[in-house]
Design a protein around this motif. Structure first.
Motif, PDB file in Angstrom:
ATOM      1  N   ALA B 104       0.827  -1.200   0.000  1.00 26.48           N
ATOM      2  CA  ALA B 104       0.000   0.000   0.000  1.00 26.48           C
ATOM      3  C   ALA B 104       0.865   1.256   0.000  1.00 26.48           C
ATOM      4  O   ALA B 104       0.498   2.281  -0.583  1.00 26.48           O
ATOM      5  CB  ALA B 104      -0.919  -0.007   1.222  1.00 26.48           C
ATOM      6  N   LEU B 105       2.028   1.174   0.663  1.00 21.36           N
ATOM      7  CA  LEU B 105       2.910   2.336   0.751  1.00 21.36           C
ATOM      8  C   LEU B 105       3.745   2.517  -0.513  1.00 21.36           C
ATOM      9  O   LEU B 105       4.399   3.549  -0.701  1.00 21.36           O
ATOM     10  CB  LEU B 105       3.852   2.183   1.957  1.00 21.36           C
ATOM     11  N   ARG B 106       3.746   1.479  -1.369  1.00 22.34           N
ATOM     12  CA  ARG B 106       4.610   1.500  -2.542  1.00 22.34           C
ATOM     13  C   ARG B 106       3.949   2.342  -3.644  1.00 22.34           C
ATOM     14  O   ARG B 106       3.571   1.848  -4.673  1.00 22.34           O
ATOM     15  CB  ARG B 106       4.833   0.061  -3.011  1.00 22.34           C
ATOM     16  N   THR B 107       3.843   3.600  -3.394  1.00 26.00           N
ATOM     17  CA  THR B 107       3.228   4.462  -4.387  1.00 26.00           C
ATOM     18  C   THR B 107       4.269   4.877  -5.415  1.00 26.00           C
ATOM     19  O   THR B 107       5.466   4.724  -5.207  1.00 26.00           O
ATOM     20  CB  THR B 107       2.680   5.725  -3.707  1.00 26.00           C
ATOM     21  N   ARG B 108       3.795   5.409  -6.518  1.00 30.62           N
ATOM     22  CA  ARG B 108       4.707   5.920  -7.544  1.00 30.62           C
ATOM     23  C   ARG B 108       5.586   7.019  -6.955  1.00 30.62           C
ATOM     24  O   ARG B 108       6.791   7.074  -7.216  1.00 30.62           O
ATOM     25  CB  ARG B 108       3.876   6.465  -8.718  1.00 30.62           C
ATOM     26  N   ALA B 109       4.979   7.846  -6.095  1.00 31.99           N
ATOM     27  CA  ALA B 109       5.738   8.944  -5.490  1.00 31.99           C
ATOM     28  C   ALA B 109       6.877   8.418  -4.627  1.00 31.99           C
ATOM     29  O   ALA B 109       7.996   8.927  -4.668  1.00 31.99           O
ATOM     30  CB  ALA B 109       4.813   9.820  -4.648  1.00 31.99           C
ATOM     31  N   ALA B 110       6.582   7.335  -3.836  1.00 31.65           N
ATOM     32  CA  ALA B 110       7.616   6.769  -2.978  1.00 31.65           C
ATOM     33  C   ALA B 110       8.763   6.232  -3.817  1.00 31.65           C
ATOM     34  O   ALA B 110       9.941   6.413  -3.491  1.00 31.65           O
ATOM     35  CB  ALA B 110       7.024   5.659  -2.105  1.00 31.65           C
ATOM     36  N   THR B 111       8.418   5.545  -4.919  1.00 30.99           N
ATOM     37  CA  THR B 111       9.450   5.000  -5.801  1.00 30.99           C
ATOM     38  C   THR B 111      10.266   6.119  -6.426  1.00 30.99           C
ATOM     39  O   THR B 111      11.482   6.041  -6.524  1.00 30.99           O
ATOM     40  CB  THR B 111       8.796   4.141  -6.889  1.00 30.99           C
ATOM     41  N   GLU B 112       9.577   7.170  -6.845  1.00 32.47           N
ATOM     42  CA  GLU B 112      10.297   8.269  -7.480  1.00 32.47           C
ATOM     43  C   GLU B 112      11.217   8.978  -6.501  1.00 32.47           C
ATOM     44  O   GLU B 112      12.312   9.383  -6.864  1.00 32.47           O
ATOM     45  CB  GLU B 112       9.302   9.261  -8.105  1.00 32.47           C
ATOM     46  N   ARG B 113      10.766   9.097  -5.243  1.00 32.52           N
ATOM     47  CA  ARG B 113      11.623   9.733  -4.240  1.00 32.52           C
ATOM     48  C   ARG B 113      12.936   8.977  -4.056  1.00 32.52           C
ATOM     49  O   ARG B 113      13.977   9.567  -3.803  1.00 32.52           O
ATOM     50  CB  ARG B 113      10.893   9.815  -2.892  1.00 32.52           C
ATOM     51  N   LEU B 114      12.851   7.622  -4.180  1.00 34.12           N
ATOM     52  CA  LEU B 114      14.062   6.831  -3.980  1.00 34.12           C
ATOM     53  C   LEU B 114      15.125   7.155  -5.015  1.00 34.12           C
ATOM     54  O   LEU B 114      16.309   7.160  -4.725  1.00 34.12           O
ATOM     55  CB  LEU B 114      13.735   5.339  -4.056  1.00 34.12           C
ATOM     56  N   GLY B 115      14.698   7.399  -6.237  1.00 33.57           N
ATOM     57  CA  GLY B 115      15.671   7.642  -7.300  1.00 33.57           C
ATOM     58  C   GLY B 115      15.990   9.118  -7.456  1.00 33.57           C
ATOM     59  O   GLY B 115      16.861   9.486  -8.254  1.00 33.57           O
ATOM     60  N   ALA B 116      15.289   9.970  -6.696  1.00 30.45           N
ATOM     61  CA  ALA B 116      15.400  11.409  -6.951  1.00 30.45           C
ATOM     62  C   ALA B 116      16.676  11.989  -6.368  1.00 30.45           C
ATOM     63  O   ALA B 116      17.139  11.590  -5.309  1.00 30.45           O
ATOM     64  CB  ALA B 116      14.196  12.125  -6.348  1.00 30.45           C
ATOM     65  N   THR B 117      17.245  12.954  -7.075  1.00 35.44           N
ATOM     66  CA  THR B 117      18.334  13.751  -6.530  1.00 35.44           C
ATOM     67  C   THR B 117      17.935  15.215  -6.722  1.00 35.44           C
ATOM     68  O   THR B 117      16.912  15.508  -7.346  1.00 35.44           O
ATOM     69  CB  THR B 117      19.663  13.495  -7.253  1.00 35.44           C
ATOM     70  N   ALA B 118      18.725  16.118  -6.172  1.00 37.29           N
ATOM     71  CA  ALA B 118      18.391  17.547  -6.267  1.00 37.29           C
ATOM     72  C   ALA B 118      19.061  18.216  -7.477  1.00 37.29           C
ATOM     73  O   ALA B 118      19.017  19.438  -7.595  1.00 37.29           O
ATOM     74  CB  ALA B 118      18.785  18.245  -4.968  1.00 37.29           C
ATOM     75  N   TRP B 119      19.674  17.419  -8.356  1.00 35.95           N
ATOM     76  CA  TRP B 119      20.355  18.016  -9.512  1.00 35.95           C
ATOM     77  C   TRP B 119      19.361  18.428 -10.589  1.00 35.95           C
ATOM     78  O   TRP B 119      18.497  17.654 -10.962  1.00 35.95           O
ATOM     79  CB  TRP B 119      21.377  17.045 -10.100  1.00 35.95           C
ATOM     80  N   THR B 120      19.504  19.643 -11.056  1.00 33.19           N
ATOM     81  CA  THR B 120      18.675  20.136 -12.150  1.00 33.19           C
ATOM     82  C   THR B 120      19.608  20.744 -13.197  1.00 33.19           C
ATOM     83  O   THR B 120      20.738  21.104 -12.868  1.00 33.19           O
ATOM     84  CB  THR B 120      17.707  21.230 -11.660  1.00 33.19           C
ATOM     85  N   PRO B 121      19.156  20.837 -14.449  1.00 35.13           N
ATOM     86  CA  PRO B 121      20.024  21.428 -15.467  1.00 35.13           C
ATOM     87  C   PRO B 121      20.449  22.835 -15.045  1.00 35.13           C
ATOM     88  O   PRO B 121      19.605  23.652 -14.655  1.00 35.13           O
ATOM     89  CB  PRO B 121      19.153  21.460 -16.719  1.00 35.13           C
ATOM     90  N   GLY B 122      21.737  23.106 -15.085  1.00 37.35           N
ATOM     91  CA  GLY B 122      22.249  24.432 -14.745  1.00 37.35           C
ATOM     92  C   GLY B 122      22.556  24.632 -13.278  1.00 37.35           C
ATOM     93  O   GLY B 122      23.067  25.690 -12.893  1.00 37.35           O
ATOM     94  N   ALA B 123      22.240  23.603 -12.417  1.00 36.08           N
ATOM     95  CA  ALA B 123      22.539  23.753 -10.989  1.00 36.08           C
ATOM     96  C   ALA B 123      24.043  23.913 -10.799  1.00 36.08           C
ATOM     97  O   ALA B 123      24.833  23.176 -11.381  1.00 36.08           O
ATOM     98  CB  ALA B 123      22.033  22.531 -10.225  1.00 36.08           C
ATOM     99  N   ARG B 124      24.425  24.889  -9.983  1.00 34.06           N
ATOM    100  CA  ARG B 124      25.852  25.108  -9.750  1.00 34.06           C
ATOM    101  C   ARG B 124      26.364  24.145  -8.680  1.00 34.06           C
ATOM    102  O   ARG B 124      25.663  23.847  -7.714  1.00 34.06           O
ATOM    103  CB  ARG B 124      26.089  26.561  -9.318  1.00 34.06           C
ATOM    104  N   LEU B 125      27.590  23.655  -8.854  1.00 33.23           N
ATOM    105  CA  LEU B 125      28.195  22.762  -7.871  1.00 33.23           C
ATOM    106  C   LEU B 125      28.818  23.589  -6.755  1.00 33.23           C
ATOM    107  O   LEU B 125      29.466  24.612  -7.027  1.00 33.23           O
ATOM    108  CB  LEU B 125      29.299  21.898  -8.509  1.00 33.23           C
TER     109      LEU B 125
END
Lengths: 448, 265
Positions: B104-125
């Protein structure tokens, strides 16, 4: 007699009967009691710790009694555990006693389970109690794992990382398991709270409930016993619950608590002030879990990568090592009484214990499993061993791969032939006559 | 009740041990009252417990009768099919819950959060201290941990390894400056998501301290040895007008341990 007087006389009769209940004495029967008393020490010390612990990963500058970390950014959880250790009355002793008690708790359970296994105490009518016991062993290990992460030091954080990776790796439900146990992705703000809840509430309650059931069954089914001193399938021989057995048990409880408090007072354990606060971008070297999870850590190190893709979905190798291997070991333990009963076509109940040599195959299998787990446990620090031996770590990996395949097999075969040889010697010497109960005592017992 | 043999005088050693333990307990009380709890108190308590325990156990040995008692149930005893089934049902419900709740907890959002990072195009290091990273400052042999700007604290999965190599040594996705080739990788090991470290400049490899997986940073993070199953994901880099490193987008693959919905995340 009806009314309160009647109830009282009923209680009185029951209590007298209970006080007269006979318990056999053998040193190996104390292992389960040691586990139980360690659990009580864990609950007692844990109540103190949880009163002051903060399950909060928010970073704050450390301002406390431990000078070397003054001003260092740490989590509120780490801060609270340092406060318990250095500033609460007896906090350091109580925290270390708690950790020592956890190591002894699982150790005593494993030895107790080995005793029950090698003596065949798991056979009918005690198959149910064996399955409860195996469940308790798994719960004890899980509770220890979640507690290990709570101080939020670098080692505990690394341990939680490994557990999180296991949860995530499970096919289909993995992300949901991570949500349930860890509150989502690793390092999310709810994680410590979730682990704390499991460690101090959910798992201890489950252990307490099953422990009561385990003891109730021992009481109702009577304790098993080795042949001798008049004991047989129909008679227990030993000491009455009151006063002899009760005094001995109370004495053992105090001794276990005494040894654990002594260890907690004198022997440093889990020094989070040395490990340092958790840092998501670092891991400790060397990093090993507590001993009872080292077999999983060892397997992680020596088993090759085995990531599998099924229908475009991935099953990463941590699933096979960290989830399937423990599940397989526990499934074997659960199933053994039922499998053995089928294999040897034994449907009778047994109250008299086997000596390990009397069942060479069972003993050999048990020895092989214990040796396999020990080899895997040794592999959990193979990088340090490689450094000490000045050989490349990959050669150490190869050594342990061979050892894990060969040594348990050799140990099992050796155990089998040792059992056979011991039995042969006994037969050659003539069976020792088993003492029969004194007819007068037997008559008294039968009269009730 | 048969009282004969039940009330026995404790043996002398037991009396002494329990007496000493009692004395110790009184001492411990006085200690706490006078000096407050201190490190020695634990040792005193353990001695009290151990002494008292030995005394009681010895008393129990002496008082223990040698009795025989009939086992009230014979044969299979309490192991009735009903009980086994009952416990089986409890285990079954627990197991069903252990699947149903995560399912029940295995939502698409939960799965996406696992693979998510905060990098976006143009993000400065930025470094761990939040300082921008100038491409010219990277020398061959330098290694630093970088985050997307503004996310140094919370972005556990975004941690990135920025590596400088001799010109011409790095493979794809590199930034070449006059001094060095620069590449960036996810710092999370693809085995158990531990942060990798220990850069061996000669071989161009990093080692994970947890289970000794080795990755080749000159060959797109390929696994050289150890239990990891796939390469370290790369972070495609660029340099902005001010000469600072920026990300072209997210990592080339999901970071850390693999999971069921990884390719979809």
């Amino acid at each position: 007699v009806k009314g309160p007087a009647g109830w009282w006389s009923k209680i009185e009769r029951r209590a007298y009967a209970a006080a007269k209940k006979v318990f056999p004495g053998h040193w190996s029967f104390l292992l389960g009691e040691i586990a139980m008393f360690s659990f009580l020490v864990l609950v007692g010390t844990g109540l103190y710790l949880t009163a002051f612990y903060e399950a909060d990963a928010t970073t704050v500058p450390y301002q406390g009694a431990y000078a070397p970390l003054q001003g260092v950014e740490v989590s509120a959880a780490f801060h609270s555990v340092l406060d318990i250790t250095f500033e609460r009355p007896m906090g350091g002793v109580i925290r270390q006693t708690h950790h020592w008690a956890a190591l002894v708790f699982v150790g005593a359970i494993v030895l107790h389970a080995a005793r029950v296994f090698f003596t065949g105490a798991f056979r009918r009518p005690r198959r149910l109690n064996w399955t409860i016991g195996v469940t308790l062993m798994g719960l004890a290990m899980a509770t220890g794992f979640f507690g290990f992460a709570l101080p939020h030091d670098l080692l505990g954080g690394t341990s939680a990382r490994i557990g999180h990776a296991f949860a995530v790796s499970i096919p289909w439900v993995g992300p949901g398991v991570a949500e349930m146990l860890f509150g989502g992705s690793f390092g999310n703000p709810n994680m410590l709270h979730r682990l704390w809840q499991l460690h101090v509430l959910v798992l201890p309650l489950a252990i307490g409930a099953l422990l009561l059931g385990h003891l109730a069954l021992v009481w109702l089914q009577t304790h098993t016993q080795f042949r001798g001193e008049g004991a047989d399938e129909d008679l227990v021989s030993g000491s009455a619950a009151v006063p002899g057995y009760a005094l001995k048990t109370a004495g053992l409880a105090a001794m276990v608590a005494g040894v654990l408090v002594a260890a907690g007072s004198l022997v440093e354990i889990a020094p989070l002030w040395i490990n340092g606060p958790f840092d998501a971008t670092a891991a400790t070297v060397p990093a090993q879990p507590d001993w009872y999870l080292a077999w999983v850590e060892g397997a992680l190190r020596i088993l090759p990568a085995a990531d599998v893709t099924v229908w475009g979905r991935e099953i990463p190798s941590p699933f096979f090592v960290g989830v399937m291997m423990p599940v397989a070991v526990f499934a074997m333990l659960y199933a053994w009484p039922f499998v053995e009963g089928r294999l040897v076509r034994d449907r009778r109940g047994h109250h008299i214990l086997d000596r390990p040599r009397e069942h060479p195959v069972r003993t050999a299998l048990g020895v092989a499993l214990l040796v396999l787990l020990t080899v895997l446990m040794a592999a959990a620090s193979h990088d340090q061993q490689a450094v000490a031996l000045r050989i490349p770590v990959e050669r150490m990996t190869a050594v342990y791969r061979v050892a894990a395949a060969v040594v348990p097999l050799l140990a099992g075969v050796a155990a089998y032939y040792t059992c056979r040889a011991l039995l042969g010697d006994e037969r050659a010497a003539g069976e020792p006559p088993s003492p029969e109960p004194d007819p007068a005592v037997r008559a008294k017992a039968e009269a009730g | 009740m048969d009282r004969e043999g039940v009330v026995k005088r404790p043996p002398l050693p037991s009396l002494i041990a329990v007496g000493l333990a009692g004395l110790g307990a009184v001492l411990a009380g006085i200690w706490v009252f006078a000096f407050g709890p201190g490190p020695g108190l634990g040792i005193l308590i353990s001695i009290v417990l151990a002494l008292g325990g030995v005394g009681l156990a010895n008393w129990g040995r002496a008082a223990g009768s040698s009795d025989l008692q009939e086992r009230h149930q014979k044969g299979p005893g309490l192991e009735r099919r009903r009980l086994l089934m009952g416990f089986g049902a409890v285990v079954g419900v627990a197991a069903a819950g252990a699947v149903a709740v995560p399912a029940a907890l295995r939502t698409r959002a939960a799965t996406e959060r696992l693979g998510a990072t905060a990098w976006t195009p143009g993000a400065r290091l930025v470094t761990t201290e939040g300082v921008l990273i100038a491409a010219e400052s990277i020398r061959p042999g330098s290694l630093l941990t970088a985050f997307p700007e503004g996310r140094t604290r919370d972005a556990v999965s975004s941690q990135t390894l920025v590596v400088g190599m001799e010109p011409g040594r790095a493979g794809e996705n590199r930034i070449a400056t006059a001094e060095a080739d620069i590449v960036a990788y996810s710092k999370l090991c693809t085995h158990m998501a531990c942060p990798v470290g220990l850069y061996q400049e000669q071989q161009g490899t990093v080692v994970c301290p947890c289970h000794q997986a080795v990755f080749d940073l000159r060959q797109a993070g390929r696994v050289v040895r150890g239990p990891a199953g796939r390469a370290l994901p790369m972070l495609p880099l660029d340099v902005d007008d001010a000469g600072n490193l920026i990300a072209l987008g997210d990592f080339t693959d999901a970071v850390g341990t693999g999971f069921w919905g990884r390719s979809q995340a």
